[in-house]
Design a protein around this motif. Structure first.
Motif, PDB file in Angstrom:
ATOM      1  N   THR A 215       0.829  -1.206   0.000  1.00  0.00           N
ATOM      2  CA  THR A 215       0.000   0.000   0.000  1.00  0.00           C
ATOM      3  C   THR A 215       0.860   1.251   0.000  1.00  0.00           C
ATOM      4  N   THR A 216       1.993   1.207   0.676  1.00  0.00           N
ATOM      5  CA  THR A 216       2.891   2.357   0.731  1.00  0.00           C
ATOM      6  C   THR A 216       3.497   2.660  -0.640  1.00  0.00           C
ATOM      7  N   ALA A 219       0.995   4.063  -2.935  1.00  0.00           N
ATOM      8  CA  ALA A 219       0.678   5.461  -2.611  1.00  0.00           C
ATOM      9  C   ALA A 219       1.739   6.403  -3.176  1.00  0.00           C
ATOM     10  N   ALA A 224       1.575  10.444  -3.558  1.00  0.00           N
ATOM     11  CA  ALA A 224       1.921  10.839  -2.188  1.00  0.00           C
ATOM     12  C   ALA A 224       3.430  10.995  -2.124  1.00  0.00           C
ATOM     13  N   GLU A 229       2.225  12.622   4.232  1.00  0.00           N
ATOM     14  CA  GLU A 229       1.147  12.269   3.313  1.00  0.00           C
ATOM     15  C   GLU A 229       0.959  10.750   3.259  1.00  0.00           C
ATOM     16  N   LEU A 230       2.073  10.029   3.249  1.00  0.00           N
ATOM     17  CA  LEU A 230       2.001   8.581   3.191  1.00  0.00           C
ATOM     18  C   LEU A 230       1.349   7.999   4.443  1.00  0.00           C
ATOM     19  N   SER A 232      -0.806   9.383   6.452  1.00  0.00           N
ATOM     20  CA  SER A 232      -2.238   9.669   6.441  1.00  0.00           C
ATOM     21  C   SER A 232      -2.975   8.748   5.482  1.00  0.00           C
ATOM     22  N   GLN A 233      -2.437   8.595   4.278  1.00  0.00           N
ATOM     23  CA  GLN A 233      -3.128   7.802   3.256  1.00  0.00           C
ATOM     24  C   GLN A 233      -3.117   6.313   3.593  1.00  0.00           C
ATOM     25  N   VAL A 234      -1.950   5.805   3.987  1.00  0.00           N
ATOM     26  CA  VAL A 234      -1.834   4.368   4.241  1.00  0.00           C
ATOM     27  C   VAL A 234      -2.653   3.957   5.460  1.00  0.00           C
ATOM     28  N   ASP A 236      -5.315   5.388   6.559  1.00  0.00           N
ATOM     29  CA  ASP A 236      -6.731   5.428   6.168  1.00  0.00           C
ATOM     30  C   ASP A 236      -7.102   4.158   5.403  1.00  0.00           C
ATOM     31  N   ASP A 237      -6.236   3.791   4.452  1.00  0.00           N
ATOM     32  CA  ASP A 237      -6.519   2.611   3.632  1.00  0.00           C
ATOM     33  C   ASP A 237      -6.485   1.324   4.464  1.00  0.00           C
TER      34      ASP A 237
END
Length: 335
Positions: A215-216, A219, A224, A229-230, A232-234, A236-237
């Motif tokens: 996932t990283t 992203a 990202a 940013e990473l 936050s996104q990872v 969340d996912d």
């Protein structure tokens, strides 16, 4: 009444008139480092403390003192007429809950009632990561909604902990399938997804990336460009993991380390820990050519980088890794 919670922010809010009685914040990260059926053993604690210092930066002395202090308070549970466990749906919490249920199963509860608040959502909070998102007013609405922990929950929790601490991940994979219906019907309805999430962290049969690393890198490829940013996104996912920043920085560091790095951080090379860089949260991060090859499945992360990682009681070390996860069918594979 004693309330046991998973984090300081929740604990402080509960103390602001949300609950009656005392609050014990259980400070552990069972989703990281080596796990043992009895983590309080001298050798076991020493190894765990050293690994957490080496990988997450938690000082050995601080960790050890914290464990001893909270365990002493836990042993005094018979002082209370009721103990309430406050937990949420993710692996971070479900592994902690499994340990506490395992521990309580071995105690004589006497006149102390054991209760559980175990939630996976809250009205108006989307995505729901956990109790820490709730205000004191929102937490008050949960007061008294907990359920009594019965023998079934104690037994299931203990089984989950023992499987999680086992060096053979097959025990967890088999347990989840054998107890899937029982878990769903018990007070532990989130355990199946959480511990499936745990198994999905193992290197995949497709490219050697666990779900967090996969996932990283996706992203980063998707745009990202900084650790902040990473994260936050990872998270969340992958909210099913409940991953904290220390755990995620460790993952990023492993991807960027060595001569065969899959990521590059501005100002760092393969021998530099990016966390030591000034303002590292907003440093630029890019995918290497090798990282792109691994994402495409034309190279295997474990083969090119090797690994030294604990997943519960399983220690994966080196480049010859026998346990893999097949993400296409969500099954554990021995190779």
């Amino acid at each position: 009444m004693l309330h046991i919670v998973n984090g300081d922010s929740v604990g402080e809010k509960l103390k602001q008139g949300v609950v009656q009685g005392d609050v014990l914040v259980w400070r552990e990260i069972y989703s990281a480092g080596p796990i043992f059926e009895d983590p309080a053993g001298e050798k076991e604690r020493s190894l765990r403390a050293q690994v957490l210092e080496d990988t997450l930066g938690i000082p050995v002395g601080e960790y050890t003192r914290g464990c001893e202090e909270q365990e002493q308070r836990l042993r005094e549970f018979n002082m209370y007429d009721e103990v309430v466990l406050w937990f949420e749906h993710d692996l971070f919490d479900q592994s902690m809950l499994a340990y506490l249920l395992h521990w309580f199963k071995g105690q004589q509860l006497g006149n102390t009632k054991l209760s559980l608040l175990n939630i996976g959502e809250f009205p108006g909070i989307e995505p729901f990561h956990g109790l820490g998102q709730l205000s004191t007013a929102q937490l008050k609405t949960l007061y008294g909604t907990w359920r009594t922990v019965g023998q079934k929950e104690l037994e299931l929790g203990s089984e989950l902990w023992q499987a999680y601490a086992a060096p053979n991940p097959r025990k967890m994979a088999d347990l989840l399938e054998q107890r899937k219906v029982e878990l769903a019907a018990s007070g532990l309805p989130f355990a199946y997804a959480a511990f499936q999430g745990h198994l999905s962290r193992l290197p995949s049969v497709q490219n050697g990336l666990g779900i967090v690393e996969q996932t990283t890198l996706q992203a980063v490829r998707g745009g990202a460009s900084t650790p902040l940013e990473l994260f936050s996104q990872v998270t969340d996912d992958l909210h099913v993991l409940g991953m904290g920043d220390l755990e995620f920085w460790k993952v990023l560091g492993a991807l960027a380390r060595g001569a065969h790095s899959l990521l590059i951080f501005d100002g760092a090379d393969g021998s530099t820990d990016f966390r030591a860089l000034p303002g590292f949260l907003n440093r630029q991060v890019v995918l290497t050519e090798l990282g792109a090859q691994v994402l495409a499945g034309s190279a295997d992360r474990v083969a090119v980088q090797g690994m030294d990682e604990w997943y519960g009681g399983l220690h994966l070390l080196g480049q010859d890794i026998m346990w893999r996860w097949d993400s296409s069918s969500s099954i554990l594979v021995q190779v």
